[in-house]
Design a protein around this motif. Structure first.
Motif, mmCIF file in Angstrom:
data_model
loop_
_atom_site.group_PDB
_atom_site.id
_atom_site.type_symbol
_atom_site.label_atom_id
_atom_site.label_comp_id
_atom_site.label_asym_id
_atom_site.label_seq_id
_atom_site.Cartn_x
_atom_site.Cartn_y
_atom_site.Cartn_z
ATOM 1 N N PHE A 1 44.253 -12.780 -43.128
ATOM 2 C CA PHE A 1 43.570 -11.757 -43.839
ATOM 3 C C PHE A 1 44.370 -11.266 -45.016
ATOM 4 O O PHE A 1 45.624 -10.597 -44.672
ATOM 5 N N GLY A 2 43.647 -11.028 -46.024
ATOM 6 C CA GLY A 2 44.219 -10.408 -47.205
ATOM 7 C C GLY A 2 45.076 -11.252 -48.060
ATOM 8 O O GLY A 2 45.445 -10.715 -49.266
ATOM 9 N N SER A 3 45.390 -12.506 -47.623
ATOM 10 C CA SER A 3 45.897 -13.575 -48.601
ATOM 11 C C SER A 3 45.074 -14.462 -49.462
ATOM 12 O O SER A 3 44.270 -14.957 -48.894
ATOM 13 N N GLY A 4 45.198 -14.087 -50.627
ATOM 14 C CA GLY A 4 44.329 -14.881 -51.649
ATOM 15 C C GLY A 4 43.088 -14.504 -51.938
ATOM 16 O O GLY A 4 42.691 -13.470 -51.423
ATOM 17 N N MET A 5 42.278 -15.452 -52.448
ATOM 18 C CA MET A 5 40.963 -15.348 -52.773
ATOM 19 C C MET A 5 40.198 -16.316 -52.350
ATOM 20 O O MET A 5 39.632 -17.191 -53.137
ATOM 21 N N PRO A 6 40.186 -16.548 -51.141
ATOM 22 C CA PRO A 6 39.739 -17.698 -50.350
ATOM 23 C C PRO A 6 38.239 -17.628 -50.524
ATOM 24 O O PRO A 6 37.482 -16.594 -50.915
ATOM 25 N N HIS A 7 37.621 -19.028 -50.294
ATOM 26 C CA HIS A 7 36.128 -18.937 -50.333
ATOM 27 C C HIS A 7 35.503 -18.370 -49.198
ATOM 28 O O HIS A 7 36.084 -18.236 -48.252
ATOM 29 N N PRO A 8 34.374 -17.586 -49.347
ATOM 30 C CA PRO A 8 34.144 -16.774 -48.127
ATOM 31 C C PRO A 8 33.425 -17.651 -46.905
ATOM 32 O O PRO A 8 33.261 -16.899 -45.880
ATOM 33 N N ARG A 9 33.287 -18.564 -47.382
ATOM 34 C CA ARG A 9 32.884 -19.765 -46.087
ATOM 35 C C ARG A 9 33.805 -19.679 -44.856
ATOM 36 O O ARG A 9 33.638 -19.975 -43.603
ATOM 37 N N ALA A 10 35.162 -19.163 -45.289
ATOM 38 C CA ALA A 10 36.032 -19.169 -44.198
ATOM 39 C C ALA A 10 35.841 -18.042 -43.230
ATOM 40 O O ALA A 10 36.265 -18.148 -41.853
ATOM 41 N N TYR A 11 34.889 -17.140 -43.571
ATOM 42 C CA TYR A 11 34.841 -15.944 -42.944
ATOM 43 C C TYR A 11 33.233 -15.719 -42.340
ATOM 44 O O TYR A 11 33.034 -15.358 -41.308
ATOM 45 N N GLY A 12 32.236 -16.379 -43.149
ATOM 46 C CA GLY A 12 30.758 -16.081 -42.855
ATOM 47 C C GLY A 12 30.071 -17.232 -42.688
ATOM 48 O O GLY A 12 28.505 -16.810 -42.722
ATOM 49 N N THR A 13 30.545 -18.329 -42.621
ATOM 50 C CA THR A 13 29.630 -19.478 -42.439
ATOM 51 C C THR A 13 28.157 -19.457 -41.666
ATOM 52 O O THR A 13 27.255 -19.754 -41.980
ATOM 53 N N ASN A 14 28.462 -19.404 -40.310
ATOM 54 C CA ASN A 14 27.467 -19.115 -39.404
ATOM 55 C C ASN A 14 26.760 -17.872 -39.175
ATOM 56 O O ASN A 14 25.474 -17.851 -39.207
ATOM 57 N N ALA A 15 27.334 -16.809 -39.742
ATOM 58 C CA ALA A 15 26.490 -15.664 -39.881
ATOM 59 C C ALA A 15 25.641 -15.696 -41.006
ATOM 60 O O ALA A 15 24.712 -15.125 -41.184
ATOM 61 N N ARG A 16 26.215 -16.310 -42.081
ATOM 62 C CA ARG A 16 25.240 -16.309 -43.304
ATOM 63 C C ARG A 16 24.226 -17.411 -43.047
ATOM 64 O O ARG A 16 23.023 -16.912 -43.443
ATOM 65 N N VAL A 17 24.120 -18.336 -42.208
ATOM 66 C CA VAL A 17 22.829 -19.242 -41.926
ATOM 67 C C VAL A 17 21.916 -18.281 -40.979
ATOM 68 O O VAL A 17 20.960 -18.227 -41.189
ATOM 69 N N LEU A 18 22.547 -17.537 -39.987
ATOM 70 C CA LEU A 18 21.673 -16.859 -39.071
ATOM 71 C C LEU A 18 21.212 -15.684 -39.789
ATOM 72 O O LEU A 18 20.016 -15.223 -39.559
ATOM 73 N N GLY A 19 21.885 -15.033 -40.505
ATOM 74 C CA GLY A 19 21.282 -13.649 -41.449
ATOM 75 C C GLY A 19 20.450 -14.189 -42.381
ATOM 76 O O GLY A 19 19.232 -13.772 -42.619
ATOM 77 N N ARG A 20 20.982 -15.023 -43.570
ATOM 78 C CA ARG A 20 20.503 -15.049 -44.812
ATOM 79 C C ARG A 20 19.175 -16.277 -44.462
ATOM 80 O O ARG A 20 17.933 -15.909 -45.077
ATOM 81 N N TYR A 21 19.605 -17.131 -43.899
ATOM 82 C CA TYR A 21 18.629 -18.544 -43.958
ATOM 83 C C TYR A 21 17.504 -18.488 -42.581
ATOM 84 O O TYR A 21 16.802 -19.012 -42.842
ATOM 85 N N VAL A 22 18.054 -17.608 -41.632
ATOM 86 C CA VAL A 22 17.156 -17.623 -40.386
ATOM 87 C C VAL A 22 16.379 -16.314 -40.542
ATOM 88 O O VAL A 22 15.169 -16.388 -40.787
ATOM 89 N N ARG A 23 17.233 -15.220 -40.421
ATOM 90 C CA ARG A 23 16.311 -14.044 -40.463
ATOM 91 C C ARG A 23 15.525 -13.637 -41.835
ATOM 92 O O ARG A 23 14.489 -13.167 -41.648
ATOM 93 N N GLU A 24 16.144 -13.667 -42.914
ATOM 94 C CA GLU A 24 15.697 -13.348 -44.214
ATOM 95 C C GLU A 24 14.812 -14.347 -44.952
ATOM 96 O O GLU A 24 13.593 -14.091 -45.084
ATOM 97 N N GLN A 25 15.048 -15.430 -44.890
ATOM 98 C CA GLN A 25 14.607 -16.684 -45.830
ATOM 99 C C GLN A 25 13.603 -17.447 -44.776
ATOM 100 O O GLN A 25 12.711 -18.099 -45.287
ATOM 101 N N LYS A 26 14.038 -17.386 -43.421
ATOM 102 C CA LYS A 26 13.141 -18.167 -42.637
ATOM 103 C C LYS A 26 13.154 -19.638 -43.051
ATOM 104 O O LYS A 26 12.091 -20.545 -42.822
ATOM 105 N N VAL A 27 14.362 -20.177 -43.355
ATOM 106 C CA VAL A 27 14.550 -21.589 -43.684
ATOM 107 C C VAL A 27 14.352 -22.348 -42.332
ATOM 108 O O VAL A 27 14.110 -23.471 -42.248
ATOM 109 N N LEU A 28 15.015 -21.766 -41.341
ATOM 110 C CA LEU A 28 15.155 -22.448 -40.248
ATOM 111 C C LEU A 28 14.806 -21.457 -38.884
ATOM 112 O O LEU A 28 14.790 -20.357 -39.054
ATOM 113 N N ARG A 29 14.431 -21.901 -37.784
ATOM 114 C CA ARG A 29 14.065 -21.151 -36.601
ATOM 115 C C ARG A 29 15.355 -21.071 -36.135
ATOM 116 O O ARG A 29 16.398 -21.771 -36.119
#
Length: 530
Positions: free
Chosen positions: A415-443
């Motif tokens: 935590f706090g080291s470098g500027m990593p790709h945000p996928r290191a922190y948010g991959t599954n939550a992004r699918v569940l929030g953005r692509y399931v709840r908001e955009q309804k790409v997946l059930r």
């Protein structure tokens, strides 16, 4: 009729014994009133989950069963712990054994050793992991690049018959020690120097022990279809399952080609081949700055590279090839390339190559920016980058393919080291929030299947990925209305939100949204026999 009655009485007796054994003593954990999504892709149902001694003991309406800890999951989703099939955790397990970025994203198991890079002695590695006890479970592939480097070094040539045999023996040993398959990184040195027959020989060694062939294919741009076909052909010839890593199409000239690439996967499956893919839900990739340089320049290793860079004519040739590739990708400059981690000067972190070139006082021309890249490569062995190269329409089309798993392509973040790709922190939550709840790409149920039972089946993690009595108690409890990724490219060090509880092998690792510090993960070894 009499035999039918006897069988019925026997079943009732067996069920009564099971009930007695499950509930005669208090459960360790009882999760009540949850909206259960079991990992199969089937619809949710309301119920309770009982856990004892690291296993799921019962699922259903369990009433007033006694338990040492009762969790009221009313209004929350209860699901199997997520399995990330494409991770790169090597080197960070001891420094950050709590693996917070994975745990806070609902991940309870990772498959590491991807893209051709792994520990060579996996038997020793698994022993160390069992001793260290991270917060996540760990399975590993054996990496082709690791094996090739151990036998041939970084030479740009084919192996001799003896070298091929030695590489196959190393793969065979790794499989016997518990590897779940063979991985390749065919854009990276030295794997990029290999030809298909070499890889096929190693794949056959892994196939003899039930392994998967997981490939970072040779090209994800102009020659992406040929690269996919190579991976499929290796699986076909070796008689083994294929997993194509971080499936994508990169750079503007190729946007839209996901129609073709997904069709190739479906055609292979229709042929009867077990081919699947994985994907991270972002339009930017992340890898080494080295990938901007022609691979021939690395032949023989870093010392040979430095010698070439000190020859003026060769350095100029390298830069011209870099600029030609840049133009082919339809970029005017390197403003699409963002530095994630540059050890010699951390002020570069978060800046593009275009911006760094300006800071050096050089002209804003591609040749000058190529010179800046070579300066950086000379200064350190690895500069981690983020490359903005994909299109959202391709991302969504690939995500909708049913035999596609969610995977971060990330390591354990400090935590706090470098500027990593945000996928290191948010991959599954992004699918569940953005692509399931908001955009309804997946059930929601389908997204969870991609995170749980599909990867468990693919990598033969037979006691995980489903909520079933007798299976390992890896579970997540989250709020479908609030689960979300918080990490951004400009501010990547931010844990996902919405995960209230995470259990790993029956132990509460996240309790009311806070990591408990528990390290109950295990090394998961392939147990397939020859």
């Amino acid at each position: 009729m009499f035999q039918v009655m006897l069988r019925s009485l026997y079943c009732l007796f067996a069920l009564s014994l099971l009930s007695f054994s499950v509930f005669s003593q208090p459960l360790d954990v009882l999760i009540k009133n949850g909206k259960i999504i079991d990992g199969t892709g089937n619809s949710w149902f309301y119920g309770d989950v009982g856990i004892k001694e690291g296993k799921i003991t019962a699922i259903g309406k369990l009433g007033s069963v006694e338990a040492r800890r009762v969790i009221d999951a009313a209004g929350l989703i209860v699901a199997p712990g997520f399995i990330d099939v494409h991770a790169h955790i090597e080197g960070a397990e001891a420094s950050t054994p709590t693996a917070d970025n994975f745990i806070y994203d609902g991940v309870t198991t990772v498959v590491t050793g991807n893209c051709g890079g792994s520990n060579l002695d996996l038997g020793g590695y698994f022993v160390r992991m069992d001793s260290l006890r991270t917060s996540i479970n760990i399975a590993s592939l054996i990496g082709h690049n690791t094996v090739r480097r151990a036998v041939i070094g970084e030479a740009r040539r084919d192996p001799s018959p003896d070298e091929q045999r030695r590489m196959e023996e190393l793969v065979e040993k790794a499989m016997q020690d518990g590897a779940v398959g063979l991985s390749t990184g065919l854009i990276y040195v030295p794997g990029t120097y290999s030809k298909t027959p070499e890889v096929l020989g190693l794949a056959r060694a892994a196939a003899r022990h039930g392994g998967v062939y997981a490939s970072h294919i040779r090209d994800e741009g102009d020659r992406v279809t040929e690269a996919i076909e190579e991976a499929i052909s290796i699986g076909r010839e070796a008689g083994m399952p294929v997993e194509i890593s971080h499936f994508k199409v990169t750079y503007k000239p190729n946007w839209g080609r996901s129609v073709q690439t997904v069709a190739l996967i479906e055609r292979a499956r229709n042929e009867g081949l077990d081919v699947t893919i994985d994907q991270y839900p972002y339009i930017a990739s992340s890898t080494s700055l080295d990938t901007t340089v022609p691979t021939w320049a690395f032949g023989g290793g870093r010392d040979s590279l430095h010698a070439r860079l000190h020859d003026a004519a060769t350095r100029q040739r390298i830069k011209k090839e870099m600029v030609a590739t840049l133009k082919k990708k339809q970029f005017k400059n390197y403003d699409y390339a963002l530095v994630a981690r540059y050890a010699p000067d951390t002020t570069y972190n978060g800046k593009t190559i275009h911006e760094i070139n300006k800071l050096k006082g050089r002209k804003a021309k591609p040749l000058d920016e190529a010179e800046t890249i070579l300066d950086m490569i000379e200064a350190t062995n690895r500069t981690q980058m983020v490359f903005f190269s994909m299109d959202e329409k391709d991302l969504v089309r690939i995500m909708q393919y049913p035999f596609n798993m969610v995977a971060s392509d990330a390591g354990i973040a400090r935590f706090g080291s470098g500027m990593p790709h945000p996928r290191a922190y948010g991959t599954n939550a992004r699918v569940l929030g953005r692509y399931v709840r908001e955009q309804k790409v997946l059930r929601l149920e389908e997204a969870i299947r991609r995170m749980t039972s599909l990867p468990a089946q693919k990598f033969k993690l037979h006691d995980r990925g489903l909520l079933r009595p007798g299976l390992a108690a890896d579970l997540v409890v989250f709020d479908e209305a609030t689960v979300n990724d918080v990490a951004e490219f400009a501010n990547p060090h931010a844990y996902s939100v919405g995960f209230s509880y995470v259990l790993v092998n029956g132990e509460l690792t996240v309790d009311q949204g806070k990591h408990t510090g528990v390290r109950n993960g295990r090394a998961l070894r392939n147990t397939a026999t020859e």
